[in-house]
Design an enzyme around this catalytic site. Sequence first.
Site, short mmCIF file in Angstrom:
data_model
loop_
_atom_site.label_atom_id
_atom_site.label_comp_id
_atom_site.label_asym_id
_atom_site.label_seq_id
_atom_site.Cartn_x
_atom_site.Cartn_y
_atom_site.Cartn_z
N GLY A 53 -1.73 -7.16 -2.19
CA GLY A 53 -1.81 -6.01 -1.29
C GLY A 53 -2.76 -4.93 -1.79
O GLY A 53 -2.72 -4.55 -2.95
N ASN A 76 11.21 -8.98 -7.83
CA ASN A 76 10.07 -8.24 -8.35
C ASN A 76 10.04 -6.84 -7.78
O ASN A 76 10.45 -6.61 -6.64
CB ASN A 76 8.75 -8.97 -8.09
CG ASN A 76 8.13 -8.62 -6.75
OD1 ASN A 76 7.49 -7.59 -6.59
ND2 ASN A 76 8.36 -9.49 -5.76
N CYS A 137 6.90 -4.59 2.50
CA CYS A 137 7.21 -4.55 1.09
C CYS A 137 8.28 -3.51 0.83
O CYS A 137 8.13 -2.35 1.19
CB CYS A 137 5.98 -4.24 0.27
SG CYS A 137 6.37 -4.25 -1.47
N ILE A 198 8.70 -14.84 5.69
CA ILE A 198 9.26 -13.53 5.42
C ILE A 198 8.65 -12.94 4.14
O ILE A 198 8.20 -13.67 3.27
CB ILE A 198 10.80 -13.60 5.25
CG1 ILE A 198 11.21 -14.48 4.08
CG2 ILE A 198 11.46 -14.09 6.53
CD1 ILE A 198 12.72 -14.52 3.78
N THR A 200 9.88 -10.39 0.95
CA THR A 200 11.07 -10.57 0.11
C THR A 200 12.31 -9.88 0.68
O THR A 200 12.21 -8.89 1.40
CB THR A 200 10.79 -10.00 -1.29
OG1 THR A 200 10.34 -8.65 -1.17
CG2 THR A 200 9.73 -10.81 -2.00
N GLY A 251 10.10 -19.39 -0.35
CA GLY A 251 10.70 -20.46 -1.14
C GLY A 251 10.01 -21.80 -1.00
O GLY A 251 10.56 -22.82 -1.44
C1 LIG Z 1 5.33 -10.80 -7.79
C2 LIG Z 1 5.21 -10.72 -6.30
C3 LIG Z 1 4.31 -9.82 -5.73
C4 LIG Z 1 4.19 -9.72 -4.35
N1 LIG Z 1 3.28 -8.85 -3.80
C5 LIG Z 1 3.13 -8.79 -2.45
C6 LIG Z 1 2.16 -7.94 -1.84
O1 LIG Z 1 1.40 -7.26 -2.51
N2 LIG Z 1 2.09 -7.90 -0.48
C7 LIG Z 1 2.90 -8.66 0.30
O2 LIG Z 1 2.80 -8.61 1.53
N3 LIG Z 1 3.82 -9.50 -0.24
C8 LIG Z 1 3.94 -9.56 -1.59
N4 LIG Z 1 4.87 -10.44 -2.14
C9 LIG Z 1 5.70 -11.27 -1.24
C10 LIG Z 1 5.15 -12.69 -1.12
O3 LIG Z 1 3.86 -12.70 -0.57
C11 LIG Z 1 6.09 -13.57 -0.27
O4 LIG Z 1 6.18 -13.01 1.03
C12 LIG Z 1 7.48 -13.66 -0.85
O5 LIG Z 1 7.42 -13.76 -2.25
C13 LIG Z 1 8.29 -14.84 -0.31
O6 LIG Z 1 7.65 -16.07 -0.58
P1 LIG Z 1 8.04 -17.00 -1.85
O7 LIG Z 1 9.51 -17.21 -1.81
O8 LIG Z 1 7.24 -18.25 -1.66
O9 LIG Z 1 7.63 -16.24 -3.07
C14 LIG Z 1 4.99 -10.54 -3.52
C15 LIG Z 1 5.88 -11.44 -4.10
C16 LIG Z 1 5.99 -11.55 -5.47
C17 LIG Z 1 6.96 -12.53 -6.04
#
Ligand SMILES: Cc1cc2nc3c(=O)[nH]c(=O)nc-3n(C[C@H](O)[C@H](O)[C@H](O)COP(=O)(O)O)c2cc1C
Lengths: 310, 310, 262, 262
Positions: A53, A76, A137, A198, A200, A251
């Site tokens: 982001g 996080n 976020c 989604i 987080t 996930g």
């Molecule tokens: C360390 C970390 C940093 C993230 N930074 C951003 C971000 O800057 N902008 C955003 O829209 N989502 C951010 N996310 C969310 C992820 O893009 C994603 O939507 C979320 O982790 C769910 O997917 P996953 O279960 O595959 O990790 C971040 C997630 C993690 C774990």
Amino acid sequence: MVSMVSHDLDLRVSLAGLTLKNPVMAASGTFGYGKEFADFVPPEALGAVVVKGISLAARPGNPPPRIVETACGMLNAIGLENEGVDGFLSRKLPFLRERGATVVVNILGDCVEDYAALAARLAAAAGIAALEVNISCPNVRHGGVAFGTDPTMAAEVTRAVKAASSLPVIVKLSPNVTDIAAMARAVEAAGADAISLINTLLGMAIDANTRQPRLANVVGGLSGPAIKPVALRMVWQAARAVAIPVIGIGGIATAADAVEFLLAGATAVQVGTANFVNPSATLDIITGLSAYLATHQIATVRELIGALQL
Amino acid sequence: MVSMVSHDLDLRVSLAGLTLKNPVMAASGTFGYGKEFADFVPPEALGAVVVKGISLAARPGNPPPRIVETACGMLNAIGLENEGVDGFLSRKLPFLRERGATVVVNILGDCVEDYAALAARLAAAAGIAALEVNISCPNVRHGGVAFGTDPTMAAEVTRAVKAASSLPVIVKLSPNVTDIAAMARAVEAAGADAISLINTLLGMAIDANTRQPRLANVVGGLSGPAIKPVALRMVWQAARAVAIPVIGIGGIATAADAVEFLLAGATAVQVGTANFVNPSATLDIITGLSAYLATHQIATVRELIGALQL
Amino acid sequence: MMARYQLSATVTARPQVTGDIVRLALLAPAVSQAATPGQFVMVRSAVALDPLLRRPFSVCRVNGDGTLEILVKVIGQGTRGLAALKVGDQVDLLGPLGHGFVMPDQGRACLVGGGIGAAPLLFLAQKLGERLPASDIQVLLGARTGAEAMALALPFRDLGLPVQLATDDGTAGHHGLVGELLAALTSGAFPTQVYACGPHPMLAAVARISTDRGWPCQVSTEAIMACGLGACLGCAVPRNGGRGYLHVCKQGPVFEAGELQW
Amino acid sequence: MMARYQLSATVTARPQVTGDIVRLALLAPAVSQAATPGQFVMVRSAVALDPLLRRPFSVCRVNGDGTLEILVKVIGQGTRGLAALKVGDQVDLLGPLGHGFVMPDQGRACLVGGGIGAAPLLFLAQKLGERLPASDIQVLLGARTGAEAMALALPFRDLGLPVQLATDDGTAGHHGLVGELLAALTSGAFPTQVYACGPHPMLAAVARISTDRGWPCQVSTEAIMACGLGACLGCAVPRNGGRGYLHVCKQGPVFEAGELQW
Ligand SMILES: Cc1cc2nc3c(=O)[nH]c(=O)nc-3n(C[C@H](O)[C@H](O)[C@H](O)COP(=O)(O)O)c2cc1C
Ligand SMILES: Cc1cc2nc3c(=O)[nH]c(=O)nc-3n(C[C@H](O)[C@H](O)[C@H](O)COP(=O)(O)OP(=O)(O)OC[C@H]3O[C@@H](n4cnc5c(N)ncnc54)[C@H](O)[C@@H]3O)c2cc1C
Ligand SMILES: Cc1cc2nc3c(=O)[nH]c(=O)nc-3n(C[C@H](O)[C@H](O)[C@H](O)COP(=O)(O)OP(=O)(O)OC[C@H]3O[C@@H](n4cnc5c(N)ncnc54)[C@H](O)[C@@H]3O)c2cc1C
Ligand SMILES: Cc1cc2nc3c(=O)[nH]c(=O)nc-3n(C[C@H](O)[C@H](O)[C@H](O)COP(=O)(O)O)c2cc1C
Ligand code: FES
Ligand code: FES
């Protein structure tokens, strides 16, 4: 009987006016700016790279500890650390542009005007395929939470970004809401070209011995395999609520996970936390999708979109 | 240096006018009616046993498959199968009453009148310590979802149950909402003596090979360690929003997990899915709490409630 | 209600039965002694939280040395983990659980197994052999290949029982379904009790054949389980006549065929 | 940027070093060859999803046979799983990662380690030994007990280096903190470069002593990590002067003491 990836297999999907070479994208914040993973994944091999982001001005992020592992997941609270849009354009984007990657820029702001200014700035740059508007976020007090949990405000941001730029606009939804379909409909009506979800789930962890929160920010965003069932349900609900394409996130770690999201109605998927567990996760999922198509004798991955049998 | 459970250690907590011998309860739907677990846990050893949700008339429940394992969790769509209040009173309650267990009856209905009728019926029976009002189960189309996600309706059910019975009333909140604090405040204002949370997160799983949902009901409730971070965050938010006691639920499997919920502001906890993994989980957690108090030289478990160091 | 135990059991042997089936011998004297044919145990080997839930397995033999045996066919993550256990490893065991086979003191029993469904029938055969002459116990086993059929049949043959085989690929015994062997029994060999365990379509066929001929039939069924104790109500199967559900872990896994909706 | 690898490495040895520390030798020629002192690897042993993330470990020695060694101290679930590995088991290895120690071609080096912090210093000592005479490399090690201190010191002594010990319980060497050994160095033994690794309070003390005396000091730090590649920004540590954060996995784990806020 799975042979090597056949050239007849068609992994292309169309989304918000773009044609992606395959439906597998790297999720924002989990893949840096592509370069960090270049030893393991050629960024141009992915459907798209969604960068960390970006805000107008640089942000230092939250104090540590910023991450903690939980059961089959992690929290996080990075606090949206980034170099700001100028730093991004001069120091981060060139690598991805030179590699020929499809770049989606995740943007965030504290107010509607921030989002509009970012969109205008980025629309003027070369090498950007689309914007992903992070209204979800949960880490930053201003911005994040408020926009992402109120349909009216989400729509307002969407309209402002659309007005400020000709780039395709993907709006990324927060799961921390009662009615995800209402959020999806609101941003669709406001002109979003696609939605992704989604982000987080808001969570917390405590150290029983020190009695302190495990994150300096107290609460943080839950991601990883633990949240997959919630993500899949929301993607299914959102995909039935809107006509624009849906990008499934949450996930996803294997090709089977990706197929589940496509069946639930996603046109593409993003891989986040799995990149930390296996830096080649995105590539492995692309290969696995081809194998799945071959095994099931399906000519194009597009046949899977929304093909859940009820 | 942890010696055997000392008799000086005080695990008692007070809640909704009751004094529980310890803060560890078995969660509704995961412990049957106590008898199913009696080979492993004497029901009278627990803070309380919350029985499977009871409705006015018997319900057959959903068609199978009703459960599916997910990463560090499980989805269930039991569909609130139960024998109805008459069957409960004649066939299930006597065992728990004879054993001297503290019995909390989880109730559910399709409309406000159902809840009121159930409350009246149960108030007339002997051997019931409190009611837990399930406004949150996501599995049944009528009832569940609607009450639990709207503060006005949740308040209405709470008032009806309070009016119909003199038993202490615990209202069990759904996590599938934007603002858990608002829900907590609404039921507190309506007279709830305590709140318990969280019920399951609405989720979904798909079989990539058959392309079918893994649950006949398509969606189900996510429980287990996977959801603990979300539960802990909501307990923390709810405990800061209301003055009535909060009962923490969600992914609790160890004494350390229980301590985390107490620190976040819970007065007691409920153990759900962990009973399936380890039938003695509740007893092990009670023993572990004593050991924790001994190790940290704390005289009473009540000192932990809300003692998070920010 | 019989006593049930939760204990840590040591793997004392793990012979490979077929390519994807291993036999695990688990030292658990209390469970071994209490178990009756058709009952099952729930097993967990992970130290971590994934996989989370126990997995159910029929008791396939009990031995005088305090061990009980299960046959584990590799299906997914849980069974893969169990099949990878080595002698000396520990598992967390819960059992014996459920309602097993009802055994007669006279008559002719016919045991019909499909693939891994042979597991509970072996324990049944062991116990039936204490009540009935071997000549009154018929065993019909179906499998994908001859090699699998032979491997599954071996312990029955060791008990001195005659075993007829049916295989999908025709490499041993009858080329076809095991239900066809049952249907082909001649009048002198008619059973007074049929016992069946195997995949659902096979059980349905065996139940239909038995009902048609008026043979009482007990079937051992499967369902996805969480608790194994009758508490979670996850393991529902439709009751015959559309009157709600039965629960495999408590009222089953063995049912009279007529109790279920096929 | 140096090449980094993700590969499956076989455990070729796992001696127990102390009660709660094991040494794992991992066959990973590419990583072993590419690693420099102070770099780390991220290791994962689970086949399941719990624990989910890799765990970071300093490379503590590389051998000519293509193995690299790490010292694993049991802390929680992840390290418990790694310490339970047996020779022949596989781990998933990512590395070498991070920015290691900068090594001089002359001068006197003083290596200060606290407990498991000795790990990266051993690899450093191995490589410094190729540049400096042994008499110009001092090693100061702190530990809880004499037994632990001796066990950690052994491989340094095998390199022919003099090691001074400090123990919390006084059962070997100086009864007190390892920083006190550094502070007590006499002028003839003043280092031109201090290298430190250990718990945060020890690093802070060593950094302060070094700064006070004008000795350049490099510290190897820790942070909870997710990616190890500079992408997640999880491993932040405050930069000196309150100007934002540095990232341990990329700009570290070795920093000049003056770069960090203590
Ligand atoms: C360390 C970390 C940093 C993230 N930074 C951003 C971000 O800057 N902008 C955003 O829209 N989502 C951010 N996310 C969310 C992820 O893009 C994603 O939507 C979320 O982790 C769910 O997917 P996953 O279960 O595959 O990790 C971040 C997630 C993690 C774990
Ligand atoms: C009473 C009973 C007795 C059994 N006896 C034996 C036996 O003796 N030997 C043997 O090898 N297997 C037996 N099974 C089946 C065995 O429990 C499953 O194969 C096992 O749970 C699958 O776990 P997994 O983690 O490997 O697969 P998963 O990855 O959990 O699932 C793989 C597939 O199997 C299905 N499945 C999962 N759990 C079950 C379950 N409990 N029952 C049926 N299907 C399931 C899933 O829906 C999925 O499609 C028995 C099952 C029951 C209910
Ligand atoms: C660059 C680097 C090099 C390291 N080198 C070594 C080494 O050579 N030998 C060694 O034994 N250990 C080393 N560590 C520490 C090791 O990574 C942690 O002890 C390990 O990750 C703990 O995992 P766990 O699952 O056992 O504990 P967990 O259950 O995850 O955590 C237990 C406690 O340790 C803390 N913790 C978790 N992860 C880390 C982490 N990455 N860094 C610091 N604290 C953490 C947690 O906050 C928690 O309080 C190093 C860490 C880093 C960052
Ligand atoms: C199989 C199953 C059945 C449940 N039935 C009920 C119920 O009848 N009433 C209710 O209020 N909650 C019910 N729940 C929710 C639990 O009581 C609990 O709130 C939830 O599972 C979260 O806790 P856990 O993670 O410890 O399982 C059920 C949960 C499970 C897993
Ligand atoms: S498995 Fe829980 S009731 Fe049968
Ligand atoms: S661990 Fe991800 S940036 Fe350092």
